[in-house]
Structures are given as structure tokens and as C-alpha cells.
Design a protein around this motif. Structure first.
Motif, PDB file in Angstrom:
ATOM      1  N   PHE A 186      -3.785  -6.382   7.822  1.00 48.49           N
ATOM      2  CA  PHE A 186      -4.462  -5.091   7.940  1.00 48.49           C
ATOM      3  C   PHE A 186      -3.712  -4.239   8.965  1.00 48.49           C
ATOM      4  N   GLN A 187      -3.610  -2.957   8.695  1.00 46.93           N
ATOM      5  CA  GLN A 187      -2.909  -2.031   9.574  1.00 46.93           C
ATOM      6  C   GLN A 187      -3.888  -1.036  10.176  1.00 46.93           C
ATOM      7  N   ALA A 188      -3.742  -0.776  11.478  1.00 44.85           N
ATOM      8  CA  ALA A 188      -4.590   0.209  12.135  1.00 44.85           C
ATOM      9  C   ALA A 188      -4.250   1.614  11.641  1.00 44.85           C
ATOM     10  N   ARG A 189      -5.283   2.390  11.340  1.00 40.38           N
ATOM     11  CA  ARG A 189      -5.091   3.796  10.943  1.00 40.38           C
ATOM     12  C   ARG A 189      -5.042   4.654  12.221  1.00 40.38           C
ATOM     13  N   ASN A 190      -3.989   4.462  12.996  1.00 43.15           N
ATOM     14  CA  ASN A 190      -3.882   5.128  14.296  1.00 43.15           C
ATOM     15  C   ASN A 190      -2.845   6.253  14.250  1.00 43.15           C
ATOM     16  N   GLU A 191      -2.359   6.678  15.416  1.00 39.56           N
ATOM     17  CA  GLU A 191      -1.385   7.754  15.475  1.00 39.56           C
ATOM     18  C   GLU A 191      -0.076   7.373  14.785  1.00 39.56           C
ATOM     19  N   ALA A 192       0.358   6.128  14.977  1.00 38.49           N
ATOM     20  CA  ALA A 192       1.592   5.677  14.334  1.00 38.49           C
ATOM     21  C   ALA A 192       1.453   5.710  12.812  1.00 38.49           C
ATOM     22  N   TYR A 193       0.293   5.314  12.328  1.00 37.75           N
ATOM     23  CA  TYR A 193       0.028   5.364  10.885  1.00 37.75           C
ATOM     24  C   TYR A 193       0.106   6.800  10.373  1.00 37.75           C
ATOM     25  N   GLN A 194      -0.513   7.727  11.091  1.00 41.10           N
ATOM     26  CA  GLN A 194      -0.500   9.124  10.667  1.00 41.10           C
ATOM     27  C   GLN A 194       0.916   9.693  10.672  1.00 41.10           C
ATOM     28  N   GLU A 195       1.732   9.305  11.659  1.00 41.10           N
ATOM     29  CA  GLU A 195       3.136   9.728  11.688  1.00 41.10           C
ATOM     30  C   GLU A 195       3.860   9.237  10.452  1.00 41.10           C
ATOM     31  N   GLY A 196       3.612   7.984  10.089  1.00 45.27           N
ATOM     32  CA  GLY A 196       4.253   7.417   8.910  1.00 45.27           C
ATOM     33  C   GLY A 196       3.848   8.114   7.631  1.00 45.27           C
ATOM     34  N   VAL A 197       2.571   8.478   7.510  1.00 47.97           N
ATOM     35  CA  VAL A 197       2.088   9.188   6.326  1.00 47.97           C
ATOM     36  C   VAL A 197       2.790  10.536   6.189  1.00 47.97           C
ATOM     37  N   ARG A 198       2.984  11.221   7.312  1.00 51.96           N
ATOM     38  CA  ARG A 198       3.614  12.544   7.273  1.00 51.96           C
ATOM     39  C   ARG A 198       5.060  12.494   6.785  1.00 51.96           C
ATOM     40  N   GLN A 199       5.705  11.344   6.922  1.00 54.60           N
ATOM     41  CA  GLN A 199       7.090  11.215   6.463  1.00 54.60           C
ATOM     42  C   GLN A 199       7.183  10.993   4.952  1.00 54.60           C
ATOM     43  N   GLN A 200       6.062  10.861   4.282  1.00 52.21           N
ATOM     44  CA  GLN A 200       6.012  10.701   2.825  1.00 52.21           C
ATOM     45  C   GLN A 200       6.942   9.577   2.350  1.00 52.21           C
ATOM     46  N   PRO A 201       6.608   8.337   2.685  1.00 56.74           N
ATOM     47  CA  PRO A 201       7.468   7.205   2.324  1.00 56.74           C
ATOM     48  C   PRO A 201       7.673   7.063   0.819  1.00 56.74           C
ATOM     49  N   ALA A 202       8.886   6.665   0.446  1.00 50.74           N
ATOM     50  CA  ALA A 202       9.218   6.426  -0.960  1.00 50.74           C
ATOM     51  C   ALA A 202       8.959   4.962  -1.276  1.00 50.74           C
ATOM     52  N   ILE A 203       8.234   4.702  -2.356  1.00 45.52           N
ATOM     53  CA  ILE A 203       7.929   3.322  -2.737  1.00 45.52           C
ATOM     54  C   ILE A 203       8.145   3.157  -4.230  1.00 45.52           C
ATOM     55  N   ALA A 204       8.892   2.114  -4.598  1.00 46.77           N
ATOM     56  CA  ALA A 204       9.245   1.902  -6.004  1.00 46.77           C
ATOM     57  C   ALA A 204       8.076   1.312  -6.787  1.00 46.77           C
ATOM     58  N   VAL A 205       7.462   0.267  -6.248  1.00 45.03           N
ATOM     59  CA  VAL A 205       6.347  -0.418  -6.916  1.00 45.03           C
ATOM     60  C   VAL A 205       5.312  -0.792  -5.866  1.00 45.03           C
ATOM     61  N   MET A 206       4.072  -0.425  -6.097  1.00 48.70           N
ATOM     62  CA  MET A 206       3.013  -0.774  -5.158  1.00 48.70           C
ATOM     63  C   MET A 206       2.700  -2.270  -5.271  1.00 48.70           C
ATOM     64  N   PRO A 207       2.608  -2.982  -4.134  1.00 52.01           N
ATOM     65  CA  PRO A 207       2.263  -4.410  -4.184  1.00 52.01           C
ATOM     66  C   PRO A 207       0.974  -4.655  -4.953  1.00 52.01           C
ATOM     67  N   ALA A 208       0.957  -5.726  -5.727  1.00 55.18           N
ATOM     68  CA  ALA A 208      -0.194  -6.030  -6.579  1.00 55.18           C
ATOM     69  C   ALA A 208      -1.509  -6.113  -5.820  1.00 55.18           C
ATOM     70  N   PRO A 209      -1.579  -6.736  -4.634  1.00 55.54           N
ATOM     71  CA  PRO A 209      -2.871  -6.789  -3.950  1.00 55.54           C
ATOM     72  C   PRO A 209      -3.389  -5.413  -3.567  1.00 55.54           C
ATOM     73  N   LEU A 210      -2.487  -4.455  -3.334  1.00 57.92           N
ATOM     74  CA  LEU A 210      -2.927  -3.105  -3.001  1.00 57.92           C
ATOM     75  C   LEU A 210      -3.394  -2.374  -4.244  1.00 57.92           C
ATOM     76  N   GLU A 211      -2.728  -2.613  -5.374  1.00 55.92           N
ATOM     77  CA  GLU A 211      -3.183  -2.009  -6.628  1.00 55.92           C
ATOM     78  C   GLU A 211      -4.612  -2.434  -6.937  1.00 55.92           C
ATOM     79  N   ALA A 212      -4.884  -3.725  -6.751  1.00 57.93           N
ATOM     80  CA  ALA A 212      -6.231  -4.238  -7.010  1.00 57.93           C
ATOM     81  C   ALA A 212      -7.241  -3.596  -6.065  1.00 57.93           C
ATOM     82  N   ARG A 213      -6.861  -3.433  -4.792  1.00 54.67           N
ATOM     83  CA  ARG A 213      -7.762  -2.834  -3.825  1.00 54.67           C
ATOM     84  C   ARG A 213      -8.056  -1.380  -4.180  1.00 54.67           C
TER      85      ARG A 213
END
Length: 261
Positions: free
Chosen positions: A227-254
Motif C-alpha cells: 500500500f502506498q501513502a497518498r501524501n505529497e510525494a504521491y501527488q507529485e508523482g501524479v502530476r508527472q503523468q506517468p506512462a504505463i504499458a500494462v496495469m498490474p492485474a491486482p490493480l485492475e481487479a481493484r
């Protein structure tokens, strides 16, 4: 192009070491793992062409798995298939030992991720804001964890908390995460919690955390829920708009589950 393999316990020749280190220096704003290049605890793969170093990768044993790291191709050799060849040589070396592996891939683009998918590795975790100041100062990149190992989630044996001040990462490992510890996690670190089935049920109900997938803990050589904290570091990462090829299966299910609630 040639790929030379240096077994664990073997030093890189001084000229080769200097060339590999320079390769990382010119490719990144700050590469936190530069000391690993000189380490003798890992197998190293050095690609050369016309008498110069043009690519590098490494792998090291981490518990019962191998951790793949440090793959880089110089700017002039990108698009030539060298990265794919380095990946294949390294992966064949590890599989030749009958061992599975795991690796963390960057999300500045999907190139590295696609190479892992071609080898048959599968994504198992997505970490937002995992990498600080690597490509550009003040930016947090994200990462996708890949593996070819079977995942059997286990309960952490002991509680531990580790903080890397240079990488700005904190990892809390606990079978039953304590609220006081969770509240004290640094807001500007990438902060993650590794836990088992009991902790998973608790963490899944906490809005301040997101389920990131499965992560391997090399200390106790076990897979845990992450589990990852939804903190300031998380928000910084979201703003960078990460590129992802395939979403991990456990996250797809979630995500599908959350859509139904």
C-alpha cells in the motif's frame, strides 16, 4: 556489438568502469545507484561497439530471487535493438541458474516496460512518485514492478521501518500496521506499507492509502501486499503523468471492484 559478462566477485577494468559511470552521469540528472556499478556483489553486463561502452545492465541475488537493475543504453545506440539484446542476455543468464527475478521499471516512457513484457515478465505493482530527482531536478518519477516468480503472499515475520534519506523513501513492514506509525510516515517521502492478509483488510479501508499491488521484501525473502501513502510525494508523482504499458492485474481487479461499490 558485444556483451561481456562479469561474474560476481569480478571488478570491471578501470577504463570500463569509468566509461560506465560516465554513461550514467550524462544520461540522468542524478543517479542514486552509481556506486552499484563498482560493486562486486552482482553480475554485470557491458555492451561495447567500436571500442567504446554503449550499454550496461546488472543483476544481484536478493533472497531467493534475482533483482535486475541499472539497465542503460547510450543516446547514440538507442533504437538499434541494443537494449533488447542486453535484456535478453541478462534474462537468459538468470534463467540458466533456474532462478526467478524481479525488477522495477521507470515510467518516463514505456520502453523498458515493453522489454520486460517481451521476456514474459508480468507487472505486479505500480508505485507513483517512487523516483526523486533522477531524470530532472524536482520531479518524481513512478515505477512498475515486474516479476516472473509465482507470488504467494506471506505474513511479515517482524515489524520494521526503514527510511532512505537520499532516495526519500520509507518502507514500513508489519503484519498488523499500527495507526500511530502510519500517521508518522514522512509526507514528502515515497511511503509504502508491506503487509499480509490481516493488514490488507485494515489498509484497504484507509482513504489515505492506495493499494499498489504486490512487492517482494528481500530482507525476509517473501511477497507481501503493498500500500502506498497518498501524501505529497504521491501527488507529485501524479502530476508527472506517468506512462504505463500494462496495469498490474491486482490493480485492475481493484479498480473493477471500486467501480461496482
Amino acid at each position: 556489438m558485444n556483451v561481456n559478462v562479469y561474474e560476481p566477485g569480478t571488478d570491471l577494468p578501470p577504463g570500463t568502469l569509468a566509461a560506465v559511470q560516465e554513461l550514467f552521469r550524462v544520461s540522468y540528472h542524478r543517479y542514486h545507484y552509481l556506486a552499484e556499478v563498482a560493486s562486486t556483489d552482482r553480475v554485470k553486463f557491458v555492451a561495447t561497439a567500436h571500442g567504446r561502452v554503449c550499454g550496461y545492465a546488472s543483476a544481484s541475488q536478493a533472497g531467493k530471487l534475482y533483482r535486475l537493475a541499472n539497465l542503460l543504453v547510450d543516446m547514440g545506440s538507442r533504437g538499434t535493438g541494443l537494449g533488447r539484446r542486453l535484456e535478453r542476455v541478462r534474462y537468459d543468464y538468470i534463467r540458466g541458474k533456474g532462478v526467478s527475478c524481479y525488477v522495477s521499471c521507470t515510467c518516463e516512457d514505456t520502453t523498458s516496460q515493453m522489454l520486460k513484457l517481451e521476456l514474459g515478465l508480468r507487472p505486479v505493482a505500480f508505485k507513483i512518485g517512487y523516483r526523486s530527482d533522477v531524470v530532472r531536478l524536482g520531479e518524481r518519477g513512478s515505477a512498475v514492478v515486474f516479476t516472473d516468480a509465482p507470488i504467494e503472499v506471506a505474513e511479515p515475520r517482524v515489524d520494521s521501518i526503514m527510511r532512505d534519506e537520499v532516495l526519500r523513501r520509507t518502507r514500513y513492514v508489519s503484519a498488523d500496521p499500527k495507526p500511530a506509525v502510519l500517521d508518522a510516515l514522512p509526507p514528502d517521502d515515497f511511503a509504502e506499507v508491506l503487509t499480509g492478509s490481516v493488514g490488507h483488510r485494515r489498509m484497504a479501508r484507509m482513504p489515505g492509502f492506495r493499494f499498489a499491488g504486490h512487492e517482494y521484501d528481500a530482507v525476509d525473502a517473501q511477497w507481501h501486499y503493498c500500500f502506498q501513502a497518498r501524501n505529497e510525494a504521491y501527488q507529485e508523482g501524479v502530476r508527472q503523468q506517468p506512462a504505463i504499458a500494462v496495469m498490474p492485474a491486482p490493480l485492475e481487479a481493484r479498480l473493477r471492484l471500486e467501480e461496482l461499490l
